[in-house]
Design a protein around this motif. Structure first.
Motif, PDB file in Angstrom:
ATOM      1  N   GLY A   4       0.822  -1.212   0.000  1.00  0.00           N
ATOM      2  CA  GLY A   4       0.000   0.000   0.000  1.00  0.00           C
ATOM      3  C   GLY A   4       0.848   1.251   0.000  1.00  0.00           C
ATOM      4  O   GLY A   4       0.585   2.214  -0.743  1.00  0.00           O
ATOM      5  N   ASN A   5       1.893   1.232   0.796  1.00  0.00           N
ATOM      6  CA  ASN A   5       2.790   2.379   0.886  1.00  0.00           C
ATOM      7  C   ASN A   5       3.514   2.615  -0.439  1.00  0.00           C
ATOM      8  O   ASN A   5       3.638   3.756  -0.901  1.00  0.00           O
ATOM      9  N   LEU A   6       3.973   1.517  -1.052  1.00  0.00           N
ATOM     10  CA  LEU A   6       4.667   1.601  -2.346  1.00  0.00           C
ATOM     11  C   LEU A   6       3.737   2.226  -3.392  1.00  0.00           C
ATOM     12  O   LEU A   6       4.126   3.157  -4.117  1.00  0.00           O
ATOM     13  N   ALA A  49       3.594  -0.736 -12.861  1.00  0.00           N
ATOM     14  CA  ALA A  49       3.157  -1.735 -13.846  1.00  0.00           C
ATOM     15  C   ALA A  49       3.638  -3.126 -13.413  1.00  0.00           C
ATOM     16  O   ALA A  49       2.865  -4.088 -13.411  1.00  0.00           O
ATOM     17  N   GLY A  50       4.918  -3.205 -13.019  1.00  0.00           N
ATOM     18  CA  GLY A  50       5.485  -4.480 -12.567  1.00  0.00           C
ATOM     19  C   GLY A  50       4.792  -4.993 -11.315  1.00  0.00           C
ATOM     20  O   GLY A  50       4.449  -6.174 -11.213  1.00  0.00           O
ATOM     21  N   PHE A  51       4.533  -4.067 -10.393  1.00  0.00           N
ATOM     22  CA  PHE A  51       3.911  -4.431  -9.114  1.00  0.00           C
ATOM     23  C   PHE A  51       2.513  -5.006  -9.334  1.00  0.00           C
ATOM     24  O   PHE A  51       2.192  -6.101  -8.855  1.00  0.00           O
ATOM     25  N   PHE A  52       1.683  -4.262 -10.083  1.00  0.00           N
ATOM     26  CA  PHE A  52       0.298  -4.711 -10.266  1.00  0.00           C
ATOM     27  C   PHE A  52       0.217  -5.967 -11.141  1.00  0.00           C
ATOM     28  O   PHE A  52      -0.639  -6.815 -10.922  1.00  0.00           O
ATOM     29  N   LEU A  53       1.122  -6.060 -12.109  1.00  0.00           N
ATOM     30  CA  LEU A  53       1.129  -7.249 -12.976  1.00  0.00           C
ATOM     31  C   LEU A  53       1.437  -8.507 -12.163  1.00  0.00           C
ATOM     32  O   LEU A  53       0.715  -9.505 -12.233  1.00  0.00           O
ATOM     33  N   MET A  54       2.498  -8.436 -11.347  1.00  0.00           N
ATOM     34  CA  MET A  54       2.878  -9.593 -10.516  1.00  0.00           C
ATOM     35  C   MET A  54       1.767  -9.912  -9.507  1.00  0.00           C
ATOM     36  O   MET A  54       1.468 -11.080  -9.243  1.00  0.00           O
ATOM     37  N   LEU A  55       1.177  -8.850  -8.951  1.00  0.00           N
ATOM     38  CA  LEU A  55       0.113  -9.032  -7.959  1.00  0.00           C
ATOM     39  C   LEU A  55      -1.086  -9.753  -8.590  1.00  0.00           C
ATOM     40  O   LEU A  55      -1.620 -10.717  -8.023  1.00  0.00           O
ATOM     41  N   ALA A  56      -1.460  -9.305  -9.799  1.00  0.00           N
ATOM     42  CA  ALA A  56      -2.634  -9.878 -10.462  1.00  0.00           C
ATOM     43  C   ALA A  56      -2.393 -11.334 -10.854  1.00  0.00           C
ATOM     44  O   ALA A  56      -3.211 -12.206 -10.529  1.00  0.00           O
ATOM     45  N   ILE A  57      -1.247 -11.594 -11.497  1.00  0.00           N
ATOM     46  CA  ILE A  57      -1.022 -12.982 -11.949  1.00  0.00           C
ATOM     47  C   ILE A  57      -0.749 -13.915 -10.768  1.00  0.00           C
ATOM     48  O   ILE A  57      -0.983 -15.107 -10.854  1.00  0.00           O
ATOM     49  N   GLY A  58      -0.296 -13.345  -9.658  1.00  0.00           N
ATOM     50  CA  GLY A  58      -0.093 -14.154  -8.452  1.00  0.00           C
ATOM     51  C   GLY A  58      -1.402 -14.436  -7.745  1.00  0.00           C
ATOM     52  O   GLY A  58      -1.695 -15.567  -7.372  1.00  0.00           O
TER      53      GLY A  58
END
Lengths: 291, 278
Positions: free
Chosen positions: B52-54, B77-86
């Protein structure tokens, strides 16, 4: 000489690049002689009776993989040759992916007789750092109700006789920082009396020497120690490996490291010679001005 | 009251953890385990807080188009992409039970083909900067810097087989010469009446000469003399002066931790509660 002191750093980068690329291109490999700290880990594993429980916490990530992955692979090779039971777990989120790499590329490729659940198990990552160690000291099941595949712990045959850390015969940690080997010594080994050994990056190793040899059975620091361990494996299991160095990453990587170290030493010497020479000439200039 | 309750909790938890270290029996060991589990649960929530802070920092940077917002966009982009596919376990078997790293998982592919090479590359760049920085900064400008430089050179040499190759065939006479040189330096200190230097150099000279002579007379050929071979010198540096320094630092840190812990348990140190104006 002053020009030499202010050399463009791109020249240094070029030399370092050549020092890394040339040994890789010509496959320069170097045999290593094991130091007592590395030999101690090898001997400790050799002394374990077959079927012993060995906990392998892989606490590192891709940034330290070149140094630490060869250690992980070597430990698994050695333990599998000795027919030990392997319990993988990690305190780092990236540790599970690194574990999987060793399992896929070493354990499953080279030891097809090892079966999941009977000879090895992957417990996976749990957050909490040293807090996790404090809990698993008494019972793994408090935090690990299932393994990474989602199989309930009680349905895994090799977990039947394992309750907590005290049921392990050896903790063999690989660590790239915090939480890592130091925490396994303080919260795991010291509390349970289970011997702890492991490998860390070369930068971390000096910080762990105070624990060796009483609280830490053996220590491997950096790529050189990994190469030493690989050399021990090749010598000890010559019938399996012969003189082959193909699969031993640390031995192959020691060529570039050796040459890069030599380039740095050369630059250190040249830099200091230039420094003293320029200091001497500026001193002479001052004297002539005073006259 | 707002302050007393947190102070009381800190005191109780601190005392329980302290007692458990010395009395690992019920109820202290059970309490310790329960508190450790609570800590692990809180640590899991820290991931949410960190994420959340990031997001908060980088999204505000992007929305205000601050300098370098492009890097923030890549990070997000990297954060949300990894979060979604994870989270949705894209590519792999679905359901909470299955591993993120299962066969065909996009998460594992992203880890193997993006995160791993990028991390390794960033870390590898250090070699270039370390070489450049050591060339510029590692100068024998004074006594301390010279000592550090010599130790660094020996360790660097010892980390390669060149160190062994250079010194393993050193003739015994060279060892004797080294001892004689030290003895001469000690004699010079004696003549100049520099007693501290004399005691230091004299001790080393006596040690070197004794070891050399021991090698020659007892073991016939100086085979037991190890100090002049680089790998053993490296080992000596690591297990004697380096270890002594590390122990001193560790003892200092531990004393600091003990004093800070006592201050926290006894409520003397209250900065973690925030200021009164909060």
């Amino acid at each position: 000489m002053e020009r030499l002191q202010a050399i463009d750093r791109r020249w240094i980068f070029l030399f370092i690049m050549l020092a890394v690329v040339i040994p890789l291109a010509f496959d320069l490999t170097i045999d290593e002689v094991a130091t007592p700290e590395v030999q101690a880990i090898y001997d400790r594993i050799e002394a374990l009776p077959p079927g012993s429980n060995v906990l392998l916490p892989f606490d590192y990530g891709p940034e330290s993989e070149p140094e630490l992955q060869p250690m992980a692979d070597s430990y698994v090779r050695h333990l599998c040759r000795r027919k030990q039971k392997l319990f993988f777990m990690c305190l780092w989120p990236t540790g599970q992916a690194q574990t999987l790499k060793t399992v896929d590329q070493v354990l499953e490729q080279e030891f097809s007789d090892y079966s999941y659940g009977r000879d090895y198990v992957m417990l996976g990552f749990r957050p909490g750092g040293q807090g996790v160690i404090q809990v698993v000291v008494t019972d793994f099941r408090t935090l690990y109700q299932s393994d990474v595949e989602g199989t309930p712990i009680d349905e895994i045959p090799m977990m039947q006789n394992v309750k907590g850390l005290k049921d392990m015969d050896l903790i063999l940690n690989i660590s790239g920082g915090f939480p890592g080997l130091k925490e396994w010594i303080q919260f795991g080994g010291d509390r349970t009396g289970v011997p702890v050994a492991g490998g860390v990056t070369a930068v971390q190793a000096p910080l762990l020497y105070p624990y060796y040899p009483r609280q830490l059975s053996g220590i491997m620091g950096g790529l050189k120690a990994a190469a030493e361990y690989e050399s021990l494996l090749i010598q000890g299991y010559s019938e399996a490996y012969g003189t082959e160095t193909e699969r031993f990453a640390a031995i192959r990587r020691m060529g570039p490291q050796t040459l890069a170290h030599l380039v740095i030493i050369l630059f250190l010497v040249v830099g200091n010679v230039a420094y003293f020479a320029s200091r001497g000439s500026s001193g002479e200039r001052l004297k002539s001005l005073e006259k | 009251m707002r302050r007393q309750i947190p102070l009381l909790i800190t005191f109780a938890v601190g005392v329980i953890m302290l007692f458990e270290a010395f009395i690992p029996h019920p109820p202290f060991d059970q309490l310790n385990e329960s508190l450790s589990i609570t800590f692990d649960v809180l640590a899991a929530f820290a991931f949410v807080l960190g994420g959340g802070n990031l997001a908060k920092i980088h999204l505000s940077k992007i929305s205000r188009s601050e300098p370098g917002w492009g890097y923030s966009a890549v990070t997000m982009a990297g954060f949300f992409l990894m979060l979604a596919i994870g989270l949705f376990k894209v590519g792999g078997p679905s359901g909470i039970k299955h591993a993120l790293e299962a066969e065909g998982s996009w998460f594992q592919a992203a880890y193997d083909y993006c995160f791993l090479p990028l991390s390794a590359t960033t870390f590898s760049l250090l070699a270039f900067f370390v070489a450049s920085a050591s060339y510029r900064a590692f100068r024998a400008k004074n006594r301390e810097a010279t000592l550090l430089l010599i130790a660094a050179l020996i360790i660097l040499l010892g980390r390669t087989l060149v160190g062994t190759a250079l010194t393993e065939t050193l003739p015994g006479s060279l060892e004797l010469l080294f001892g004689a040189l030290l003895a001469y330096l000690a004699w010079e200190q004696f003549r100049s009446k520099r007693w501290i230097s004399l005691s230091l150099i004299g001790t080393v000279a006596a040690f070197v000469l004794a070891r050399t002579l021991y090698g020659y007379l007892i073991l016939a050929g100086g085979g037991d003399f190890y100090l002049l071979t680089v790998p053993d010198l490296v080992n000596w540096i690591m297990v004697v002066p380096q270890l002594a320094g590390q122990r001193a630092i560790m003892i200092g840190i531990c004393l600091g931790i003990i004093s800070m812990s006592l201050r926290l348990i006894l409520g003397v140190e209250r900065s973690y509660l925030g200021s009164d104006n909060d």
